[in-house]
Design a protein around this motif. Sequence first.
Motif, PDB file in Angstrom:
ATOM      1  N   TRP A 288       0.843  -1.201   0.000  1.00  0.00           N
ATOM      2  CA  TRP A 288       0.000   0.000   0.000  1.00  0.00           C
ATOM      3  C   TRP A 288       0.878   1.251   0.000  1.00  0.00           C
ATOM      4  CZ3 TRP A 288      -5.351   0.611   2.472  1.00  0.00           C
ATOM      5  CH2 TRP A 288      -6.130  -0.524   2.256  1.00  0.00           C
ATOM      6  N   SER A 300       2.629   7.318   4.488  1.00  0.00           N
ATOM      7  CA  SER A 300       2.490   6.670   3.186  1.00  0.00           C
ATOM      8  C   SER A 300       3.018   7.544   2.051  1.00  0.00           C
ATOM      9  CB  SER A 300       1.028   6.286   2.916  1.00  0.00           C
ATOM     10  OG  SER A 300       0.192   7.422   2.946  1.00  0.00           O
ATOM     11  N   VAL A 481      -1.465  -1.805   7.590  1.00  0.00           N
ATOM     12  CA  VAL A 481      -2.671  -0.986   7.373  1.00  0.00           C
ATOM     13  C   VAL A 481      -3.455  -0.919   8.682  1.00  0.00           C
ATOM     14  CG1 VAL A 481      -4.769  -0.699   6.014  1.00  0.00           C
ATOM     15  CG2 VAL A 481      -2.711  -1.676   4.949  1.00  0.00           C
ATOM     16  N   ARG A 486     -11.450   2.296   6.708  1.00  0.00           N
ATOM     17  CA  ARG A 486     -11.378   3.745   6.522  1.00  0.00           C
ATOM     18  C   ARG A 486     -10.346   4.129   5.467  1.00  0.00           C
ATOM     19  NH1 ARG A 486     -10.772   6.017  12.511  1.00  0.00           N
ATOM     20  NH2 ARG A 486     -11.171   8.067  11.575  1.00  0.00           N
ATOM     21  N   LEU A 487      -9.238   3.417   5.411  1.00  0.00           N
ATOM     22  CA  LEU A 487      -8.217   3.755   4.421  1.00  0.00           C
ATOM     23  C   LEU A 487      -8.578   3.239   3.032  1.00  0.00           C
ATOM     24  CD1 LEU A 487      -5.018   3.134   6.568  1.00  0.00           C
ATOM     25  CD2 LEU A 487      -5.843   5.340   5.735  1.00  0.00           C
ATOM     26  N   GLN A 516      -4.282   9.506   2.912  1.00  0.00           N
ATOM     27  CA  GLN A 516      -3.965   8.414   3.837  1.00  0.00           C
ATOM     28  C   GLN A 516      -3.231   8.943   5.066  1.00  0.00           C
ATOM     29  OE1 GLN A 516      -3.866   4.037   2.132  1.00  0.00           O
ATOM     30  NE2 GLN A 516      -1.915   5.029   1.847  1.00  0.00           N
ATOM     31  N   MET A 519      -5.689  10.648   7.314  1.00  0.00           N
ATOM     32  CA  MET A 519      -6.520   9.694   8.049  1.00  0.00           C
ATOM     33  C   MET A 519      -5.723   9.054   9.186  1.00  0.00           C
ATOM     34  SD  MET A 519      -9.522   8.312   8.343  1.00  0.00           S
ATOM     35  CE  MET A 519     -10.377   8.500   6.758  1.00  0.00           C
ATOM     36  N   MET A 520      -4.467   8.704   8.909  1.00  0.00           N
ATOM     37  CA  MET A 520      -3.646   8.103   9.965  1.00  0.00           C
ATOM     38  C   MET A 520      -3.347   9.111  11.071  1.00  0.00           C
ATOM     39  SD  MET A 520      -1.158   5.274   8.172  1.00  0.00           S
ATOM     40  CE  MET A 520      -0.338   6.311   6.966  1.00  0.00           C
TER      41      MET A 520
END
Length: 579
Positions: A288, A300, A481, A486-487, A516, A519-520
């Motif tokens: 990913w 990421s 992950v 959600r991702l 990403q 979100m993280m």
Amino acid sequence: MFDNNYKTRHSMALAALLTLSGLSGAAWADAYEEAAKKWIDSEFAPSTLTKEQQLAELKWFIKAAEPFRGMEINVASETIATHEYEAKVLAKAFSEITGIKLTHDLMQEGDVVEKLQTQMQSGKNIYDGWVNDSDLIGTHFRYGKAVAISDMMANEGKDFTSPTLDLNDFIGISFTTGPDKKLYQLPDQQFANLYWFRADWFEKPELKAKFKEIYGYELGVPVNWSAYEDIAQFFTEHVKEIDGKRVYGHMDYGKKDPSLGWRFTDAWFSMAGGGDKGLPNGVPVDEWGIRVEGCRPVGSSVARGGDTNGPAAVYATTKYVDWMRQYAPPEAQGMTFSEAGPVPAQGNIAQQIFWYTAFTADMTKPGLAVVNEDGTPKWRMAPSPKGPYWEEGMKLGYQDAGSWTFLKSTPEKQRLAAWLYAQFVTSKTVSLKKTLVGLTPIRESDINSQAMTDAAPKLGGLVEFYRSPARVQWTPTGTNVPDYPRLAQLWWQFIAEAASGDKTPQEALDGLAAAQDSMMARIERSGVQGECGPKLNEEKDPQYWLDQPGAPKPKLANEKPKGETVSYDELVKSWQQAQ
């Protein structure tokens, strides 16, 4: 992964069961034992067990089910052939053999994930057991909402864990084990994402001669993406028609839809060579593009040490867009995964680089344009070709592993009853027959059985692949992950921008990597994932990371080396020799 002593251990366990069964002449068992015998005779064949061994295994289930008899248990899974067989046949058998009233609901994969999330977030029990993709392993081990099956087996489930479960016989256990070495899920079905091609066309002398004349090497199974591209161009632009029918050298789909995300998260970047070496997933950067330090995701984007928008990912996305526009049927761009899936069976596609073995059953039906009169397929499946960034020691493709998952919010007694059902539908008594029905093998013993050898000629290379040493390079999404649901939903929205041409692949992936990371960062601020939750790196000049060893790798000067192919027969021989 495979324990060579499993037959010895299994025989000892069965002997113990036979002794136990012999001691029990209680009337309570009579009706259930008769039901077990009926199912063994009518449905549970072939099996790697003898009928005596099957009955011994089922007698254990009858005895273990005593505390749960009469309970109503509900489980859920997505709708594929394997789970349809479980819901329609095995659930009924389990109910008759154990006295537990089992309902197995089927729904679309997205609905399974949505309901699972609802139960995890609300704490209210919706289902007693779930067949949930092992792609969520990183989610389950971090949030603490799922029961670690290894803990359950050692504690409250000890008396309800079959002595013949034989975990070492499961080929996907590494996929469902967390960084803490605990088993969180039990594989129920598996299928890989492989290369598919029309073997009959590839063997036509006139096509072989024409291909070699144009490209300078043999028409065969492509070893690298350069050869795949040459073959795609050859059939689309040079061959054009076979038997009066327009043919294409590639098939794909590009509609803005959640399924477009699977097209990429199911290891497309790893096929090109994105991420790092490591099995089942790259370390420290996975397919990913997410980098992990210890067990913490740290970013990421390339600026944070990730690879989601690195050169290998941009190359992979560019090829996806170019090949679909140049070599696939024009309608492919407006199709979803489910709409595109049946197209190769219609007989006008020469090859497909991204093809799920779950389609095997539908591609072998009599009367199809891709099936011979004797029932053998005109096509074969083979390992996926490698992109120019790929290195030995990396994963090469995706393998789906739908796996039994149990949540802490389910009352213990219901969870243990569902655990019995999970063991039943994966038991050696029923697993080989289930494998032949759904073609999604989970046990080494089934893969190596005589029944699979007998079925092999009509399955287009499925058996040969699962018996090959190459199999270990196909793995699901791994533990890097931190929140799969959600991702994953970010991917299709950004990939659609590249597929439509609204943005360049680089621009689309820059957006995806930033989303990403954002979100993280939200997960990091929430603190709910504890010591293994995200902790993002500070951004640096991307060149800093491109200069470091491993992923993200700098852009190659030549992304199209000479095409390389191999004879399918020679490929299979090499597997057999390695085995």
